[in-house]
Design an enzyme around this catalytic site. Sequence first.
Site: not given
Ligand code: ZN
Length: 676
Positions: A466-467, A470, A473
């Site tokens: 998940h991290e 990011h 991104h």
């Molecule tokens: Zn998040």
Amino acid sequence: MNKPLLQKWSTPFEMPPFDLIQAEHFSEAFESALRIQKTEIEAIAQNPEAPTFQNTLIALESSGELLNQTSSVFFNLSSSHTSPKIQEIERDMAPKLAAHSAALFLNAPLFQRIDALHQNRMNLGLDAESIRLIERYHLDFVRAGAQLKDQDRIQFAQNAEKLASLFTAFSQNVLADEASFCLVLTQAEELDGLPDFVKSAAQKLAKDRGITQPNAHAITLSRSSLTPFMTFSKRRDLRKQLWTAWCQRGENAGPHNNEANMREILKLRLAQAQLLGYRDFSEYALADTMAGSAKAARDLLMRVWEPARLKALQEREDLQKLSGLNDLEAWDWHYWTERVRKEKFDLNEAEIKPYLQLNKLMEAMFYVAHKLFQVNFKEVKNIAKYHDTVTGWEVTDAHGKHVGLFLSDNFARSSKRSGAWMSTYRDPMHLTQSVRPIVVNNNNFSQGAEGQPTLLSLDDARTLFHEFGHGLHGLLSQVRYPRLSGTSVLRDFVEFPSQVYENWLMQPQILKQFAVHAETGEPMPDALLQRILDAQTFNQGFATVEYVSSALVDLALHETTNLDSLDFKAFEKQTLASIHMPPAIGMRHRLPHFSHLFSSNSYASAYYVYMWAEVLDADGFDAFLEAGDIFAAEPAQKLYEHIYTAGNRQDPMSAYVAFRGREPTVTPLLTKRGLA
Ligand SMILES: [Zn+2]
């Protein structure tokens, strides 16, 4: 080098020279940085020439370089590796920084220039990205009170300043309660049920905390310490003790109690929203999101709530049947769930865990990025670090060109706040020249004992991915303007790139390749893999209910206008009763430590965003399943072009449609959670 924050850094990748930076340096650096940007802003606002895109917007985007740099170093340290001195500076700086920001947004001549450009934006010969920058700044100013008059303006600025101090106080209280609690176990019967990996992590924690009692094992309020204990410990009394400490963070009587902070934050938010003409803070917050209104957010949550609630009730029946308890409590849920999981799927966490080695899973997350986006990761050893356990990775593209630097800070420590997050030491942009980012991922995993690999739970592994979503991104951003680059997107869109990335972890081809046994090196057996995949919707009633209930309490709280007499505990209780919360499930975050809501405005009235983004992520990942290949080139290319590199260059729904070819539907989310 006695002012390392004020000098140009010649370190590899221009990393902050952490070995030279002392906490004392920050106050002076902040003072200079604020002074410089103030001068820059005045020069823009008082420019005798008519406003142009260049002399106003570009000038504004270019301003505050030292402030950005100082803030990023400081706030990264205050989250990842704080100290009493840093906390003191934080308390001192929070209101000053808020006042600075408020003064910028309330600078009338500056706003007049932006307003003039905004009115005429279609006639300036600008491209779409530049027009969007004007629109974004205009909206930022309006939402920060730029159109207010006289006393209202002053009030608005003062409120913002007070809020900043309260956010700091709230966070420091939670951290204090987390850091001060430590359950020390020394007797064999206190360790009953704990598998070896939990025991060895607890021994290491005891050692790290300087506990010298013989056979000491420490359990803390970090999720990576707490959850395994709640899952395996046969000692119901100790589980209750730990659970109670967890739930009472920020609520304990004494100097770290958060009640007054919460009330004051809510009152100031309400005042801000009403000054701007909104009924309540929720209406204000949601106006600048993809959802657009609290109603739209609540509609989605309620659509998920009812099937999740029914599923959770079923799950509870299973737990009661197996345990024989008719007074099942919140501190029993993880423990008995694990037993039911074993019975239903012949699966237990201790069997899976040896296959989930942190270093192999990092390889997996890099591999997925390589397959999707043709980027490469190479570890760099010669970078400046603020803590020994941080690792650095240079990211390059298919042609070997530098993309950015990725820092990985994986382990829990008492100087780090709880949770997992991505942030940056430098943001990507291209104003006059290309600036590539330095991105950091923070997790709170329990580090393996000396010489032992760090083993993760499936949840930890998901968080890792998940991290990193990011992280990508931020790393891949190809947007010109800092205000629109990387993760500077609407808050119910920002979780899409992170959540969609989690999907790759649970793919058989990834697990087969990277989930290899820590001792034997054998890949995960097919049968075990299949059992894991079969169990994916297991306990999703619980997971959905604990999250959605918190999100609904958040929305309701920020719609409340009668705050003086508000009893927070009763409010939680009533709200949960009104949605028929199943017994024995706690909220994922209770209000006194709900940092999403009270450590800044970012996620206030916006905890729903994870569910909103999950609609996008489930629907979005289906594009790869439909193509029959999790690395299919066409959706990967579109995901890269319209999402991961695109920041806030265009409206998020248009970006999604450009990637997916249509708007998202809710069904894939319900299917994924086993709630369809
Ligand atoms: Zn998040």
